[in-house]
Design a protein around this motif. Structure first.
Motif, PDB file in Angstrom:
ATOM      1  N   LEU A 172       9.017  -4.237   4.928  1.00  0.00           N
ATOM      2  CA  LEU A 172       8.748  -5.658   5.143  1.00  0.00           C
ATOM      3  C   LEU A 172       9.931  -6.533   4.726  1.00  0.00           C
ATOM      4  O   LEU A 172       9.883  -7.755   4.891  1.00  0.00           O
ATOM      5  CB  LEU A 172       7.486  -6.088   4.394  1.00  0.00           C
ATOM      6  N   VAL A 217      10.904  -8.765   7.363  1.00  0.00           N
ATOM      7  CA  VAL A 217      10.082  -9.967   7.497  1.00  0.00           C
ATOM      8  C   VAL A 217      10.510 -11.023   6.482  1.00  0.00           C
ATOM      9  O   VAL A 217      10.403 -12.224   6.735  1.00  0.00           O
ATOM     10  CB  VAL A 217       8.588  -9.605   7.306  1.00  0.00           C
ATOM     11  N   MET A 218      11.001 -10.575   5.345  1.00  0.00           N
ATOM     12  CA  MET A 218      11.416 -11.512   4.296  1.00  0.00           C
ATOM     13  C   MET A 218      12.661 -12.302   4.700  1.00  0.00           C
ATOM     14  O   MET A 218      12.849 -13.432   4.254  1.00  0.00           O
ATOM     15  CB  MET A 218      11.709 -10.760   2.991  1.00  0.00           C
ATOM     16  N   ILE A 263      11.997 -15.688   6.394  1.00  0.00           N
ATOM     17  CA  ILE A 263      11.319 -16.568   5.433  1.00  0.00           C
ATOM     18  C   ILE A 263      12.321 -17.080   4.398  1.00  0.00           C
ATOM     19  O   ILE A 263      12.399 -18.283   4.125  1.00  0.00           O
ATOM     20  CB  ILE A 263      10.150 -15.827   4.739  1.00  0.00           C
ATOM     21  N   ILE A 267       5.726 -12.403  11.646  1.00  0.00           N
ATOM     22  CA  ILE A 267       5.500 -12.498  10.195  1.00  0.00           C
ATOM     23  C   ILE A 267       4.008 -12.426   9.893  1.00  0.00           C
ATOM     24  O   ILE A 267       3.580 -11.720   8.974  1.00  0.00           O
ATOM     25  CB  ILE A 267       6.120 -13.797   9.634  1.00  0.00           C
ATOM     26  N   LEU A 268       3.199 -13.129  10.674  1.00  0.00           N
ATOM     27  CA  LEU A 268       1.747 -13.108  10.453  1.00  0.00           C
ATOM     28  C   LEU A 268       1.156 -11.724  10.699  1.00  0.00           C
ATOM     29  O   LEU A 268       0.281 -11.276   9.942  1.00  0.00           O
ATOM     30  CB  LEU A 268       1.067 -14.154  11.330  1.00  0.00           C
ATOM     31  N   CYS A 313       2.742  -8.812  10.403  1.00  0.00           N
ATOM     32  CA  CYS A 313       3.178  -7.947   9.294  1.00  0.00           C
ATOM     33  C   CYS A 313       2.435  -8.285   8.005  1.00  0.00           C
ATOM     34  O   CYS A 313       2.026  -7.385   7.265  1.00  0.00           O
ATOM     35  CB  CYS A 313       4.678  -8.080   9.086  1.00  0.00           C
ATOM     36  N   ALA A 314       2.267  -9.560   7.746  1.00  0.00           N
ATOM     37  CA  ALA A 314       1.535  -9.979   6.546  1.00  0.00           C
ATOM     38  C   ALA A 314       0.084  -9.519   6.617  1.00  0.00           C
ATOM     39  O   ALA A 314      -0.498  -9.107   5.605  1.00  0.00           O
ATOM     40  CB  ALA A 314       1.607 -11.495   6.383  1.00  0.00           C
ATOM     41  N   ALA A 362       0.048  -5.785   5.795  1.00  0.00           N
ATOM     42  CA  ALA A 362       0.286  -5.583   4.360  1.00  0.00           C
ATOM     43  C   ALA A 362      -0.921  -6.006   3.539  1.00  0.00           C
ATOM     44  O   ALA A 362      -1.291  -5.339   2.568  1.00  0.00           O
ATOM     45  CB  ALA A 362       1.520  -6.362   3.918  1.00  0.00           C
ATOM     46  N   SER A 363      -1.565  -7.096   3.939  1.00  0.00           N
ATOM     47  CA  SER A 363      -2.735  -7.553   3.177  1.00  0.00           C
ATOM     48  C   SER A 363      -3.906  -6.593   3.333  1.00  0.00           C
ATOM     49  O   SER A 363      -4.698  -6.417   2.405  1.00  0.00           O
ATOM     50  CB  SER A 363      -3.126  -8.973   3.575  1.00  0.00           C
ATOM     51  N   LEU A 391       6.535  -4.474  -2.682  1.00  0.00           N
ATOM     52  CA  LEU A 391       6.705  -5.797  -2.071  1.00  0.00           C
ATOM     53  C   LEU A 391       7.819  -6.583  -2.761  1.00  0.00           C
ATOM     54  O   LEU A 391       8.587  -7.293  -2.093  1.00  0.00           O
ATOM     55  CB  LEU A 391       5.393  -6.574  -2.110  1.00  0.00           C
TER      56      LEU A 391
END
Length: 140
Positions: A59, A62-63, A66, A84-85, A87-88, A91-92, A119
């Motif tokens: 990830l 993805v960072m 951001i 990003i959404l 991937c988030a 991960a969530s 993370l």
């Protein structure tokens, strides 16, 4: 870790004829960020499953947008926001399952700790990429 840092620093000094003293401070900042990411990754791998950790650490990609938006004031495109959404969300789902298991007493904190460390490592690796892109333009 410290021996590797010394070895790579010595190699950089020997192999870089155009090295200037002003380059040392940015290089040191980058080295600290890289070391932190690798240390967090090692701690994470000591506590959890490599398959989960590799996903969470990936990830870092993805960072980058951001952190670029926050520190470099770059715009994030709609496509990047969607990625990003997604991937988030993935991960969530992975981390959320661990949180629920810990709350219910089914699992201990080790896996959750491993996820959070992975993370944090991803954040460091993403930060390294952003910092490198910021610093490298100064020396081209």
């Amino acid at each position: 870790g410290l021996i590797s840092a010394f070895r790579f620093s010595l190699s950089a000094l020997m192999l870089s004829p155009n090295l200037r003293i002003g380059m040392m401070w940015p290089a040191l900042k980058l080295a600290v960020i890289s070391f932190a990411g690798n240390a967090l990754l090692a701690l994470s791998l000591a506590r959890g499953m490599a398959s989960r950790i590799s996903f969470l650490t990936s990830l870092a990609v993805v960072m980058v947008p951001i952190l670029s938006a926050v520190f470099l004031k770059e715009r994030i495109s709609k496509t990047q926001v969607a990625a990003i959404l997604l991937c988030a969300g993935g991960a969530s789902i992975m981390c959320g399952q661990n949180i629920l298991q810990v709350v219910l007493g089914i699992s201990n904190l080790s896996t959750l700790t491993s996820d959070l460390l992975a993370l944090a490592a991803a954040m460091c690796f993403g930060g390294y990429t952003v910092a490198l892109s910021r610093e490298s333009v100064k020396y081209d």
